[in-house]
Enzyme design. Sequence first.
Site, PDB file in Angstrom:
ATOM      1  N   GLU A 150       0.815  -1.222   0.000  1.00 43.35           N
ATOM      2  CA  GLU A 150       0.000   0.000   0.000  1.00 43.35           C
ATOM      3  C   GLU A 150       0.846   1.268   0.000  1.00 43.35           C
ATOM      4  O   GLU A 150       0.736   2.105   0.915  1.00 43.35           O
ATOM      5  CB  GLU A 150      -0.967  -0.025   1.195  1.00 43.35           C
ATOM      6  N   GLU A 197      -5.050  -8.179  -0.660  1.00 41.17           N
ATOM      7  CA  GLU A 197      -5.811  -8.136   0.581  1.00 41.17           C
ATOM      8  C   GLU A 197      -7.266  -7.903   0.228  1.00 41.17           C
ATOM      9  O   GLU A 197      -7.581  -7.080  -0.636  1.00 41.17           O
ATOM     10  CB  GLU A 197      -5.346  -7.003   1.515  1.00 41.17           C
TER      11      GLU A 197
END
Length: 681
Positions: free
Chosen positions: A291, A412
Amino acid sequence: MHPTTGQRRRSRLGVIAASALTLLATSLLGAVSAQAAQGCEVDYQVTGQWSGGFNANVEVTNLGDPIDGWTLAWAWPDGQRVTNLWSAEDQSSADAAKVESLGYNAKLMTGGSTSFGFGGSWAGANTDPTEFRLNGRLCDGTVGEPPAEWASAEEQVAAMQPGWNVGNTLDALGGETNWGNPLITEELLQTVKAEGYNSIRLPVTWDEFTGPAPDYTIAPERMERVAQVVDWALENDLQVMLNLHHDSWTWLQELPNDHDNVMAKFEAMWTQIAERFKDYPAALSFESNNEPQFTGDGADEAVGDTYNEALNLAFYDVVRNSGGNNDDRLLVLPSLKTNAEQPRLDSLKATIDGLDDEMIAATIHYYGFWPFTVNIAGFTTYNEQVQADLAAYFGRAGDTLVDNGIPVIVGEWAVFNYSHWSPERIEQGEMLKFFEDLQFQAREHGMTTMLWDAGQFLNRETLEWRDPYIAERLRTEVTSRSGTTSFDRIYLERSGAITDESLTLNRNGLEFEGLWHGDTELAEGTDYTVSGDTLTLTAAALTRLAGDRAYGVNAIVEARFSAGSPWRIYIKSNDRPVLSDATGTTTSFSIPTEFKGDNLATMEAGYADGTNAGPASWTPFQEFGHSFIYDYEAGTIILNTAFLDALREGEPATLTFHWWGGDTVTYTVTRTGTTVTGTAT
C-alpha cells in the site's frame, strides 16, 4: 535505474523454442530435473446410479517412478459432489474433487494400482469426468519429468488461487506476537493448506530489525526467521508472496522529503532479501511493498504515482540483477495505495509495459465500498450502490490489466469492520453477500484473491476456524456462486401474532432446491411457497420453528441451491428494545439496554437545529465501532469517547437507534464538561 533485464526477456520468450522453454522452466523451479518421472492412468466406473445419487469406483495406476503419498484431483463437469468416500481421504471443495491416500495405500510402485470408492450426488446429468491429475500431473498414459508448472506470470498467479494472508504477525511492530497473534508454526500453515488455500502472502515489516546507514543491515535472526516460515510454506505446497509491509508507512512514505536516504535503505533491504532467497524455487515471489503512499508533494496522487514507479523500478532492478533464480522470479508491483481507480491503474500499466517482462504481476487491495465496510452513513446492507462499486472496481482492473496480459493479485480483501472479538458491526448475511460477489467478480475477471486474516477467521491458538459456516462459504465460493435471500433473518415479534413472512430469492444463476431445518426438508406448499423470486414461509411453519419463542434465535433454516453453499435464515423472536437513563463521563458511558432478542443496525445522531452530532459531521449515521458499540451479554450500548468528545457543550443530542427487527428507539445525551447524562425518550 534502467530496467535492462526485463527489456531483454520479453523478446527472448517470444521466439524461444519448446525445448528451450522446458530448460527455462527447469531454471525457474530449481532442481526440477532431479524429481522423479511421473505418469498415471485412471479407470473411473459408475457402479450404480439412482435419482440424485450414484456410486463410483476409481482405480489409479502409477506409471512413473515409485511414489509415497498421492493426491488425485479432478473437476466435475456437471456439478456432481462426493458425499461419502472409502479407502481414501476426501479433501474436495465445490466443483473440484480431491482425494488423498491413506497410510496403508500411500505407496505405489511403478505399475502399481490402488482403488477407492465413493457415493456421490448429481442433478441434471452425471457425465464422467475426463481429466484426472495424480500429484498434479495429468493422467494421460504418458511418462516424463514433471512439467513446468508456470510458463508465464498468468499461469503462476492462477495457481496461487486462493491465497491467505498471515496478517498482523511478522508485519507487527514490536515483534511477531506484539499484535496478539502467536508465533507462526508449520502446523498453522498445514491448517491453511488443508482448508484449500494454495498460497500465502507473508507480510514482513523489516525496519525494526535493520541497522543504520550506510549498510542498513537486516539482523540475521530476522532474516532466518522469515526464511524458516518460507521454508515451511514451500514444503507444504504453498506458494509464498513475500514483501516489505508496514515499512511503507513508517519510513518509505518519506521518499518525497528524504529521497536519497529512503531509496538507499529500500535498495539495501531488497538487495539483502534477494541475496538470501535467490536460489529458492519459483514458488516464492516478491512484492515490492505494501500500500505505497507518500507525504509531502507525494500526497498528490498524480505526483505519488511517480514516486511509486520509482520504488517499483528500483525493486525490479535490484532483484533482477541479483542472480540465481531471481532472473525470472515472479515480481509483484502495487499501484499507488494498491488502489484500482483508473489513473492509478493506468500509471501502473505504463510501468509494467515499460519493463516488458513476462514474469510481472500487479496487485491491488479491496475492502469494499467504504461506508458499507465500516457501517457509516446508513450503509447497513449490501445494496445496489455497494455492489456497483465492487463491480466497477474489478471491472477496471480487469479491463486495464488482466485483459492486456498483466495478471492481478488482490493481495488483501475482507471488510474493515469485522472482528471475532467484537459484536456484529456489519450484519453477517450482508457481509457474506459481499464476500460471495467479490469472489465471483474475481473469477469473472481472472484475478487471484488473498484473504486478509489477522486472526479474525482462523484461531491461531487452536488452529480452528472461528466460524465454520463462514470458512465453508469462503472455501466453496472460490469456484462456485452461492444463492442468497434478501435478508438472512426473520424477526417474529414475541408479543404479536405470527403471520406469513416473505423474502426475495437471489439465485445468482442457480436453481433453488428447497428449505431444510437440520436434516429435515420443509414441505413446499405447506411450510413455504415460491412465486417467481418470492420465497414465503407460512405462519404454520414459523410457529413450529419458533417453538417457545424465547428471545433470540429459535431455529436456523437452510435455503439450498443447485451449487455453492447453503444460505442460512435465522428465525428470531424479539420485542422492542428498552433503553434506560444513565450517567457517566466522556471516557466511560454506557446505556443500560434490554435488547429483547433484537440486534442493533446503526445509530443516527443530531441536534434540534437539524445538524449532525458526532465525529462524522457529514452524516447523521455514525460509524459502528468508532462512535458506538454494544455489549449484548452485559446489556449495554456503549458510546465511545470519540463520539462523546465531539458533542456540543450543554446541547442535548437526540440519538435514534435503528434495529434489524424494524424498530427505532430514541435517546437523548448531553455533555457538560466531562460529565455525560442520558435520558430515555
